[in-house]
Design a protein around this motif. Structure first.
Motif, PDB file in Angstrom:
ATOM      1  N   VAL A 175       0.865  -1.170   0.000  1.00 28.12           N
ATOM      2  CA  VAL A 175       0.000   0.000   0.000  1.00 28.12           C
ATOM      3  C   VAL A 175       0.909   1.230   0.000  1.00 28.12           C
ATOM      4  N   ILE A 176       0.824   1.983  -1.089  1.00 26.28           N
ATOM      5  CA  ILE A 176       1.691   3.154  -1.253  1.00 26.28           C
ATOM      6  C   ILE A 176       0.823   4.400  -1.302  1.00 26.28           C
ATOM      7  N   SER A 177       1.120   5.356  -0.459  1.00 29.16           N
ATOM      8  CA  SER A 177       0.412   6.629  -0.523  1.00 29.16           C
ATOM      9  C   SER A 177       1.295   7.660  -1.195  1.00 29.16           C
ATOM     10  N   VAL A 180     -16.271  11.021   4.653  1.00 30.49           N
ATOM     11  CA  VAL A 180     -14.871  10.637   4.411  1.00 30.49           C
ATOM     12  C   VAL A 180     -14.518   9.355   5.159  1.00 30.49           C
ATOM     13  N   GLY A 181     -14.947   9.292   6.422  1.00 24.78           N
ATOM     14  CA  GLY A 181     -14.574   8.164   7.268  1.00 24.78           C
ATOM     15  C   GLY A 181     -15.000   6.818   6.718  1.00 24.78           C
ATOM     16  N   THR A 183     -13.399   1.633   4.444  1.00 27.43           N
ATOM     17  CA  THR A 183     -13.487   0.621   3.386  1.00 27.43           C
ATOM     18  C   THR A 183     -12.110   0.363   2.787  1.00 27.43           C
ATOM     19  N   MET A 184     -11.374   1.441   2.536  1.00 30.54           N
ATOM     20  CA  MET A 184     -10.041   1.295   1.940  1.00 30.54           C
ATOM     21  C   MET A 184      -9.072   0.632   2.910  1.00 30.54           C
ATOM     22  N   GLN A 185      -9.256   0.934   4.174  1.00 33.26           N
ATOM     23  CA  GLN A 185      -8.400   0.314   5.189  1.00 33.26           C
ATOM     24  C   GLN A 185      -8.626  -1.205   5.234  1.00 33.26           C
ATOM     25  N   ASP A 186      -9.900  -1.610   5.123  1.00 29.96           N
ATOM     26  CA  ASP A 186     -10.205  -3.047   5.075  1.00 29.96           C
ATOM     27  C   ASP A 186      -9.534  -3.702   3.872  1.00 29.96           C
ATOM     28  N   LEU A 187      -9.592  -3.018   2.735  1.00 27.66           N
ATOM     29  CA  LEU A 187      -8.967  -3.570   1.521  1.00 27.66           C
ATOM     30  C   LEU A 187      -7.464  -3.696   1.697  1.00 27.66           C
ATOM     31  N   GLU A 230      -5.335  12.841   3.065  1.00 25.17           N
ATOM     32  CA  GLU A 230      -5.694  12.379   4.414  1.00 25.17           C
ATOM     33  C   GLU A 230      -4.444  11.810   5.084  1.00 25.17           C
ATOM     34  N   MET A 231      -3.732  12.653   5.773  1.00 28.20           N
ATOM     35  CA  MET A 231      -2.417  12.270   6.285  1.00 28.20           C
ATOM     36  C   MET A 231      -2.494  11.205   7.390  1.00 28.20           C
ATOM     37  N   GLU A 232      -3.494  11.309   8.244  1.00 28.39           N
ATOM     38  CA  GLU A 232      -3.632  10.306   9.309  1.00 28.39           C
ATOM     39  C   GLU A 232      -3.860   8.920   8.710  1.00 28.39           C
ATOM     40  N   PHE A 233      -4.702   8.911   7.698  1.00 30.23           N
ATOM     41  CA  PHE A 233      -4.997   7.667   6.990  1.00 30.23           C
ATOM     42  C   PHE A 233      -3.732   7.125   6.333  1.00 30.23           C
TER      43      PHE A 233
END
Ligand code: ADP
Ligand code: MG
Length: 246
Positions: free
Chosen positions: A33-35, A177-178, A183-187, A200-203
């Protein structure tokens, strides 16, 4: 052992005389996972769009499982199918209901039969929290967060090897947003390979294996979330973060 799905080498992209991407190299491993963070105009969208060839790179190589997809005669069909894209503006088919939105590419592009496509679409819609009561709804009847979750389910339904997200929550009302980030975090946890342009820096800090900071068309700094957010080395990274992390 690293197992790169994609290796981007010395990628450049110009629009006329405007060189927007100036020699970008990046390897993306399976499950990573790359931001990508950076100011507006730094070339983040152009970079994503060049990866999946919505823009034609001016120079450089893109290796997909070791093969250069930019070489003459390369059949791009599989490559295009295997890279999903989720946009800021959802890009759902407004004339199709939720379920059909998650089916159509499966039956037309992948030639899956209707029954199988429907089962897969339903599974993925449920996975993103868009269960049966939404299936007959039109996109216009949904909130932004719901639309984006349908767009994610649609992308998942064609079995991508990686999904590229371009600011998926930027067009959403704050209260939506949350749900999209969760959903993306689950993925991310499920092992999907993801490249995410986000503010979304925290994310980004929580979900990323690696964070890329882009500035004026280059990767100015990259590292683990800890390195980038807690101990940035470059002056321009520090400046950028100062504006976002108050
Ligand atoms: N299709 C295009 N034609 C001409 N210039 C473009 C095009 N797309 C992007 N650009 C330019 O490329 C630069 C980077 O844009 P973009 O990749 O959208 O940055 P970001 O996503 O980081 O905000 C901007 O100066 C923008 O004007
Ligand atoms: Mg952009």
């Amino acid at each position: 052992m690293t197992n790169p799905i994609l290796e981007i080498r010395h990628l450049k992209k110009s629009f006329g005389h405007n060189e927007v991407l100036k020699d970008i190299s990046l390897s993306i491993n399976k499950g990573e996972v790359i931001s990508i963070i950076g100011s507006s105009g730094s070339g983040k969208s152009t970079f994503l769009r060049s990866i999946n060839l919505l823009e034609e790179p001016t120079e450089g190589h893109i290796l997909y499982h070791g093969e250069n997809v930019l070489k003459k005669g390369y059949d791009l069909t599989t490559y295009r199918e295997k890279l999903g894209m989720v946009f800021q503006s959802f890009n759902l088919f407004e004339n199709l209901n939720v379920l059909e939105n998650a089916i159509v590419a499966q039956t037309t592009v992948l030639k899956r039969n209707r029954t199988e496509a429907e089962t897969i679409a339903k599974t993925n819609l449920e996975k993103v929290g868009m269960g049966e009561r939404y299936w007959k709804a039109r996109p216009s009847q949904l909130s932004g967060g719901q639309k984006q979750r349908v767009a994610i389910a649609r992308a998942l339904s064609v079995d991508p090897e990686a999904i590229l997200f371009d600011e998926p929550t930027s067009a959403l009302d704050p209260e939506m947003v949350g749900e999209v980030l969760r959903t993306m975090q689950d993925l991310a946890k499920s092992g999907l390979t993801m490249i995410i342009v986000t503010h979304e820096m925290e994310f980004a800090k929580e979900v990323s294996d690696r964070v890329i900071f882009m500035d004026k068309g280059i990767i100015a700094e990259e590292g683990t979330p800890q390195q980038i957010f807690e101990n940035p080395q470059e002056e321009r990274t520090k400046e950028f973060l100062k504006r976002f992390l108050k």
